[in-house]
Design an enzyme around this catalytic site. Structure first.
Site, mmCIF file in Angstrom:
data_model
loop_
_atom_site.group_PDB
_atom_site.id
_atom_site.type_symbol
_atom_site.label_atom_id
_atom_site.label_comp_id
_atom_site.label_asym_id
_atom_site.label_seq_id
_atom_site.Cartn_x
_atom_site.Cartn_y
_atom_site.Cartn_z
ATOM 1 N N SER A 74 -5.465 -6.062 -1.400
ATOM 2 C CA SER A 74 -4.374 -5.874 -2.354
ATOM 3 C C SER A 74 -3.534 -7.140 -2.435
ATOM 4 O O SER A 74 -3.295 -7.804 -1.416
ATOM 5 C CB SER A 74 -3.506 -4.697 -1.906
ATOM 6 O OG SER A 74 -2.339 -4.630 -2.704
ATOM 7 N N GLY A 75 -3.069 -7.470 -3.641
ATOM 8 C CA GLY A 75 -2.311 -8.698 -3.837
ATOM 9 C C GLY A 75 -0.931 -8.691 -3.207
ATOM 10 O O GLY A 75 -0.530 -9.657 -2.559
ATOM 11 N N CYS A 114 11.551 12.932 5.023
ATOM 12 C CA CYS A 114 12.254 12.993 3.731
ATOM 13 C C CYS A 114 11.840 12.019 2.628
ATOM 14 O O CYS A 114 11.425 12.436 1.555
ATOM 15 C CB CYS A 114 13.746 12.882 3.979
ATOM 16 S SG CYS A 114 14.248 13.922 5.363
ATOM 17 N N GLN A 124 -4.309 -4.646 5.066
ATOM 18 C CA GLN A 124 -3.361 -5.213 6.034
ATOM 19 C C GLN A 124 -3.954 -6.378 6.822
ATOM 20 O O GLN A 124 -3.218 -7.142 7.432
ATOM 21 C CB GLN A 124 -2.896 -4.130 7.016
ATOM 22 C CG GLN A 124 -2.032 -3.055 6.403
ATOM 23 C CD GLN A 124 -0.636 -3.538 6.022
ATOM 24 O OE1 GLN A 124 -0.121 -4.507 6.546
ATOM 25 N NE2 GLN A 124 -0.020 -2.839 5.077
ATOM 26 N N ASN A 156 -1.798 0.171 8.856
ATOM 27 C CA ASN A 156 -0.571 -0.293 8.220
ATOM 28 C C ASN A 156 0.693 0.145 8.955
ATOM 29 O O ASN A 156 1.736 -0.473 8.808
ATOM 30 C CB ASN A 156 -0.519 0.168 6.761
ATOM 31 C CG ASN A 156 -0.862 1.624 6.587
ATOM 32 O OD1 ASN A 156 -1.940 2.058 6.982
ATOM 33 N ND2 ASN A 156 0.052 2.391 6.022
ATOM 34 N N GLY A 177 -4.885 -2.022 -4.304
ATOM 35 C CA GLY A 177 -5.698 -1.689 -3.137
ATOM 36 C C GLY A 177 -6.145 -0.235 -3.204
ATOM 37 O O GLY A 177 -7.289 0.098 -2.857
ATOM 38 N N THR A 195 -8.689 -5.316 -20.906
ATOM 39 C CA THR A 195 -8.345 -6.737 -20.835
ATOM 40 C C THR A 195 -7.722 -7.049 -19.484
ATOM 41 O O THR A 195 -6.845 -6.335 -19.015
ATOM 42 C CB THR A 195 -7.382 -7.103 -21.988
ATOM 43 O OG1 THR A 195 -8.042 -6.773 -23.215
ATOM 44 C CG2 THR A 195 -7.029 -8.582 -21.974
HETATM 45 C C1 LIG Z 1 -0.657 -1.048 0.958
HETATM 46 C C2 LIG Z 1 -1.939 -0.471 1.420
HETATM 47 C C3 LIG Z 1 -2.839 0.111 0.510
HETATM 48 C C4 LIG Z 1 -2.522 0.292 -0.932
HETATM 49 O O1 LIG Z 1 -2.488 -0.897 -1.656
HETATM 50 P P1 LIG Z 1 -1.766 -0.869 -3.091
HETATM 51 O O2 LIG Z 1 -2.125 -2.161 -3.708
HETATM 52 O O3 LIG Z 1 -0.305 -0.740 -2.816
HETATM 53 O O4 LIG Z 1 -2.299 0.294 -3.826
HETATM 54 C C5 LIG Z 1 -4.032 0.594 0.996
HETATM 55 N N1 LIG Z 1 -4.343 0.504 2.294
HETATM 56 C C6 LIG Z 1 -3.519 -0.068 3.188
HETATM 57 C C7 LIG Z 1 -3.935 -0.156 4.612
HETATM 58 C C8 LIG Z 1 -2.282 -0.559 2.788
HETATM 59 O O5 LIG Z 1 -1.459 -1.104 3.676
#
Ligand SMILES: *Cc1c(COP(=O)(O)O)cnc(C)c1O
Length: 391
Positions: free
Chosen positions: A201-202, A327, A181, A153, A72, A239
């Site tokens: 994002s997967g 932290c 999200q 998120n 993502g 690839t």
């Molecule tokens: C998790 C997240 C991403 C990043 O996706 P990744 O595949 O982990 O790089 C970007 N935007 C939001 C809102 C997310 O929750």
């Protein structure tokens, strides 16, 4: 009795059985290079194009509008950097976003600012929403792109994306949304909702980590992300991640089917959890509005509690959650999202995000509600900041 409760689905999800089942053959016998001419390679190519079709169909896009990426984050970076590279020579150097985007957007904006772009960071209100009117008022003749996340998120607030899309379309400005999200939780239709670019994002939807996609409306020029082979229509050489793309296609198909029923089921668990925590634990408050909220998102702050200590105590009890606290992220600043909705530092530090999905059960909610009050009481008893007060 101790249980294991995974309530951090906004951080990542488990690979589902159908996704795993679809992927396994491509880890072993179907190992062809999708660019090879013999049937083993052609089978792999076909599998990728099927995944592309499924991803497109889930968004009401066409397959030629889907570019697969490595995450993502990569999709977000590519959307912003490519758009600005294409439009800068045309005198468009302005981006409009919000102050509570994911860092994949915010840090990319910072990078583009260093390259001479101007960025407007729209403030969200105390409930965690931005309005189409704010977007409209910020658009100038120099505006190249509006990028606003579909759903946040951390606090789960869902933005008025179709209305913002309409404002952008009318103004002739490109509109990108980080929908990482939102996918699988909110019905998405890039046509009806006037979305020009969309990141997903997967691993947030039961596919593997390290795979994502960028939807780009037909006709929008993209700068190559990776120069190399002809993969992804010459725009992203290398690839393909065959196995993970097969997983992503299956995950997209499953995530975008039956959303209303699944969302209602998860939202019921969410509401039980929110109501239970707020009524059982004094000096707690919900972050983010209740109405337009992701079905699985719970984000609550507890006065005089340190988020990291809270996560560790919860982990000892088998509960996985997350916090907007310091932290772990290597910084002393509390979450920029909680700052954006106006939380004072000390309250933001004591925040807990629990993110549920369809794998969670009423028993999970019961267990959290049995465990959390005691953990908060224990931490407050040790805190110099806690002043016990009358109930
Ligand atoms: C998790 C997240 C991403 C990043 O996706 P990744 O595949 O982990 O790089 C970007 N935007 C939001 C809102 C997310 O929750």
């Amino acid at each position: 009795m101790k249980r294991f409760v995974y309530a951090d689905n906004a951080a990542t999800t488990q690979i589902s059985d159908p996704v795993l089942g679809a992927m396994l053959p491509y880890l072993k016998e179907h190992y062809g290079n999708p660019s090879s001419i013999y049937s083993l390679g052609r089978d792999a190519r076909r599998a990728i194009e099927t995944a592309r079709q499924k991803t497109a169909a889930a968004l009401n896009a066409s397959p030629a509008e889907i570019y697969f990426t490595g995450s993502g984050t990569e999709a977000d970076n590519w959307a912003l950097k490519s758009t600005l590279e294409v439009l800068l020579p045309k005198g468009k150097n302005h981006i409009i976003t919000t102050n509570f985007e994911h860092h994949a957007i915010l840090h990319t904006c910072k990078h583009l600012e260093r390259q001479g772009c101007k960025v407007t960071y729209l403030p969200v209100n105390q409930e965690g929403y931005v309005t189409p009117e704010q977007v409209k008022a910020a658009i100038t003749p120099e505006t190249a792109l509006v990028t606003i996340m579909y759903a946040n998120n951390e606090i789960g607030t869902i933005q008025p994306i179709p209305e913002i899309g309409k404002v952008c379309r009318e103004a002739g400005v490109l509109f990108h949304t980080d929908a990482v999200q939102a996918v699988g939780n909110v019905p998405i239709d890039v046509e009806a909702q006037c979305i020009d670019m969309l990141s997903l994002s997967g691993h947030k939807i039961h596919a593997p980590k390290g795979v994502g996609a960028l939807y780009v409306r037909k006709g929008i020029r993209m700068v190559n992300l990776l120069d190399g082979g002809a993969q992804e229509r010459n725009h992203r050489g290398g690839t393909e991640n065959l196995t993970s793309l097969v997983g992503l296609g299956t995950a997209m198909e499953n995530a975008c089917a039956g959303i209303p029923e699944r969302a209602a089921r998860v939202a019921r668990l969410r509401d039980r959890l929110i109501d239970g925590i707020l009524s059982e634990i004094p000096c707690s408050r919900l972050n983010g509005g209740r109405e337009q909220r992701l079905p699985g998102n719970v984000n609550i702050s507890f006065e005089a509690v340190e988020g990291e200590a809270l996560l560790l105590r919860l982990d000892m009890n088998g509960i996985c959650g997350s916090s907007g606290s310091a932290c772990t992220s290597g910084s002393l600043d509390p979450s920029h999202v909680l700052m954006a909705i106006g939380l004072p530092h000390e309250i933001a530090h004591g925040s807990l995000r629990l993110s549920l999905n369809e794998y969670n059960t009423d028993e999970d909610v019961d267990y959290i509600l049995q465990t959390l009050p005691g953990v908060i009481q224990y931490l407050r008893a040790m805190s110099p900041l806690w002043k016990p007060r009358e109930a």
